[in-house]
Design a protein around this motif. Structure first.
Motif, short mmCIF file in Angstrom:
data_model
loop_
_atom_site.label_atom_id
_atom_site.label_comp_id
_atom_site.label_asym_id
_atom_site.label_seq_id
_atom_site.Cartn_x
_atom_site.Cartn_y
_atom_site.Cartn_z
N PHE A 1 13.07 -5.87 -4.19
CA PHE A 1 12.97 -5.34 -5.55
C PHE A 1 11.63 -4.69 -5.83
O PHE A 1 10.60 -5.08 -5.26
N HIS A 2 11.66 -3.74 -6.72
CA HIS A 2 10.49 -3.28 -7.45
C HIS A 2 10.73 -3.71 -8.88
O HIS A 2 11.58 -3.16 -9.57
N PHE A 3 10.04 -4.77 -9.28
CA PHE A 3 10.23 -5.31 -10.62
C PHE A 3 9.36 -4.57 -11.63
O PHE A 3 8.21 -4.23 -11.36
N LEU B 1 0.83 -1.21 0.00
CA LEU B 1 0.00 0.00 0.00
C LEU B 1 0.86 1.26 0.00
O LEU B 1 2.03 1.21 0.41
N HIS B 2 0.25 2.35 -0.46
CA HIS B 2 0.96 3.63 -0.55
C HIS B 2 0.13 4.69 0.19
O HIS B 2 -1.05 4.84 -0.08
N PHE B 3 0.74 5.36 1.13
CA PHE B 3 0.01 6.36 1.91
C PHE B 3 0.47 7.77 1.56
O PHE B 3 1.67 7.94 1.38
N LEU C 1 6.14 -5.80 -7.40
CA LEU C 1 6.05 -5.20 -8.73
C LEU C 1 5.82 -3.70 -8.54
O LEU C 1 5.21 -3.30 -7.55
N ASP C 2 6.35 -2.89 -9.45
CA ASP C 2 6.08 -1.45 -9.40
C ASP C 2 5.97 -0.99 -10.84
O ASP C 2 6.99 -0.74 -11.49
N GLN C 3 4.77 -0.96 -11.35
CA GLN C 3 4.55 -0.70 -12.77
C GLN C 3 3.42 0.30 -12.96
O GLN C 3 2.63 0.55 -12.03
N ILE D 1 15.31 1.47 1.51
CA ILE D 1 15.50 2.75 0.82
C ILE D 1 15.72 2.46 -0.66
O ILE D 1 16.39 1.50 -1.03
N GLU D 2 15.12 3.30 -1.50
CA GLU D 2 15.04 3.04 -2.93
C GLU D 2 15.77 4.13 -3.70
O GLU D 2 15.36 5.29 -3.70
N HIS D 3 16.87 3.79 -4.34
CA HIS D 3 17.62 4.80 -5.10
C HIS D 3 16.99 4.98 -6.49
O HIS D 3 16.24 4.12 -6.98
N LYS D 4 17.29 6.14 -7.10
CA LYS D 4 16.76 6.42 -8.44
C LYS D 4 17.63 7.46 -9.10
O LYS D 4 17.94 8.49 -8.48
N ILE D 5 18.03 7.24 -10.35
CA ILE D 5 19.01 8.10 -11.00
C ILE D 5 18.45 9.50 -11.29
O ILE D 5 19.17 10.50 -11.15
N VAL E 1 16.03 -2.39 -4.88
CA VAL E 1 16.41 -2.13 -6.27
C VAL E 1 15.17 -2.09 -7.14
O VAL E 1 14.49 -3.10 -7.32
N ASP E 2 14.83 -0.88 -7.64
CA ASP E 2 13.76 -0.75 -8.64
C ASP E 2 14.45 -0.81 -9.98
O ASP E 2 15.29 0.04 -10.30
N LEU E 3 14.13 -1.83 -10.80
CA LEU E 3 14.87 -2.07 -12.03
C LEU E 3 14.89 -0.85 -12.95
O LEU E 3 15.86 -0.61 -13.66
N GLY E 4 13.82 -0.02 -12.88
CA GLY E 4 13.71 1.11 -13.80
C GLY E 4 14.46 2.36 -13.35
O GLY E 4 14.44 3.39 -14.02
N HIS E 5 15.14 2.27 -12.24
CA HIS E 5 15.77 3.47 -11.64
C HIS E 5 17.24 3.61 -11.99
O HIS E 5 18.01 4.22 -11.23
N HIS E 6 17.64 3.06 -13.11
CA HIS E 6 19.04 3.11 -13.53
C HIS E 6 19.14 3.68 -14.94
O HIS E 6 18.18 3.63 -15.70
#
Ligand code: LRH
Ligand code: MN
Length: 436
Positions: free
Chosen positions: A286-288, A105-107, A332-334, A224-228, A259-264
């Motif tokens: 992961f966030h796939f 969930l997202h708040f 999943l994060d899509q 913690i989720e990194h993102k470029i 690791v969110d795959l799309g954040h690179h």
């Protein structure tokens, strides 16, 4: 979760059974044939099928509604109106795939009036709650201080305080829901060179993480989720895995890297980052999704299934090397802009099962010998052999043994679930909670 209680099903189980019965004969045949192939390679198909049947990935609540971009959003039929509708849709995905038993969930997008009632509804539907996600990248109505210039790394202590308080509130909600993880992604960064002091901003961020850590129950983890880049386009405070590792190490054992795959950046070797974070004992989950250019949030395995396989190859290799304490949260994060989100999420869960099954079919002793002997072609072919193996019978057998659908999309379409939602969920102007 009380597994003895009967779960409310959204799709008529009879429909699944009837559809599976039609496909069972072919599946048995294909499964037996694949079993022989795999046995010739000295591997056991049942070991792989059991592992795939145990594999679970969390569904992002924000993924069951139609997503969009800044250029627009084209809502589909029967959009979920609130978190209870989202749970129903997540239950359909789990019932048909048998692979998505939890919801992330997202708040405040999913802020419940009554967390207890939400938890009970989840249990009724056979769903648990995975990591909760905080949101200090948007300003909410009647929010005192703006996050325009950042949140956990903001120059003003009062804004950082507000952002820390929001994360502690999310942890509180998560506790009531039976979750035990929080994912913290922040949009903090700069659009101009000189706009932000790189080191001081990072120090403020780490100091704020420490305050959130102090509010974590003992058994909880903070990811913690990194993102470029995006929404900051010159510098992002938590820009890459190195920054994430530094922050997680500074914050302590309960803080892990996600690791969110799309954040690179395009073509970054993500499986190498995964290997490093495993070696550092800091890979939490992961966030796939998939991507070609930026944080495209496309369906997992839809653009670059070989990359997804190579990520799972690192995870299975770590299992084979018996790496201690490796506990991974798969999510999943899509964003589903042009498909029925339920179909996309079902197929994405199946694509993760596929990558996992293929990675389990790598003969690791043999690969180890080939790598040690620098048999370059032999080693790369051993991986390719596993990646090119059609493991569909394994995933279908795993689903059917769990009472899920051999062909989830076909049963979903035959069920008329979406049409029923279109009738029961009057279209809404503003969509209750998603990226756009
Ligand atoms: C940021 C992100 C993060 C979520 C958001 C919905 O790009 O990947 O994980 O909070 O998407
Ligand atoms: Mn993400």
């Amino acid at each position: 979760m009380d597994t003895t209680r009967t779960v409310e099903t959204k799709i008529d189980p009879g429909l699944i059974a009837k559809a599976n019965a039609k496909l069972a004969g072919d599946l048995e045949h294909d499964y037996a044939a694949l079993g022989k192939q795999i046995a010739r390679a000295g591997l056991e198909i049942e070991r792989v099928t059991d592992a795939v049947a145990r594999f679970g990935v969390a569904i992002p609540s924000w993924g069951v509604g139609t997503g969009g971009t800044r250029f627009g959003r084209f809502p589909g039929e029967g959009e979920p109106r609130h978190v209870m509708d989202k749970l129903d849709d997540c239950a359909v995905i789990n019932q048909l795939t048998g692979a998505t038993p939890t919801v992330s969930l997202h708040f405040p997008w999913d802020e419940p009036e009554d967390a207890g009632a939400l938890r009970a509804r989840g249990e009724t539907l056979g769903l648990g709650f995975a990591a909760v996600n905080s949101n200090t990248f948007q300003d909410q109505k009647n929010q005192k201080l703006s996050y325009k210039f950042g949140s956990l790394s903001h120059t003003e202590a009062a804004v950082r305080e507000q952002a820390v308080a929001h994360n502690l509130h999310c942890i509180d909600l998560g506790k009531k829901l039976g979750a035990n993880e929080i994912t913290v992604w922040i949009a903090d960064g700069a659009n101009f060179p000189g706009q932000q002091h790189a080191t001081r901003a990072f120090e403020r961020y780490i100091e704020s993480l420490g305050r959130i850590r102090d509010g974590l129950p003992g058994h909880w983890r903070m990811m913690i989720e990194h993102k470029i880049a995006e929404p900051a386009f010159y510098a992002t405070v938590l820009q890459d895995w190195g920054s994430s590792l530094m922050a997680a190490q500074a914050t302590g054992p309960q803080c892990m890297c996600l690791v969110d795959l799309g954040h690179h950046a395009p073509n970054v070797n993500i499986e190498m980052i995964v290997a490093r974070l495993i070696q550092a004992g800091k890979l939490g989950g992961f966030h796939f999704n998939d991507s070609r250019y930026g944080d495209d949030d496309l369906d997992a395995g839809s653009i670059n299934p070989f990359r997804l396989f190579l990520v799972f190859n690192e995870l299975v290799d770590a299992e084979w090397r018996k790496v201690e304490g490796l506990k991974l949260s798969h999510m999943l994060d899509q964003s589903h802009n042009v498909t029925d989100p339920i179909e996309s999420l079902m197929i994405s869960a199946v694509e993760l099962q596929r990558a996992y099954a293929q990675a389990l079919l790598v003969d690791r002793d043999k690969l180890d010998r080939l790598q040690s002997g620098n048999d370059v072609m032999g080693a790369s072919q051993e991986l390719k052999r596993a990646f090119t193996r059609d493991v569909a019978p394994i995933m279908a057998m795993a689903r059917s043994r769990r009472g899920a659908a051999i062909d989830p999309v076909a049963v979903y379409r035959a069920s008329g679930y979406r049409a029923a939602c279109a009738k029961n969920r009057p279209a809404q102007k503003n969509f209750g909670g998603g990226i756009v």
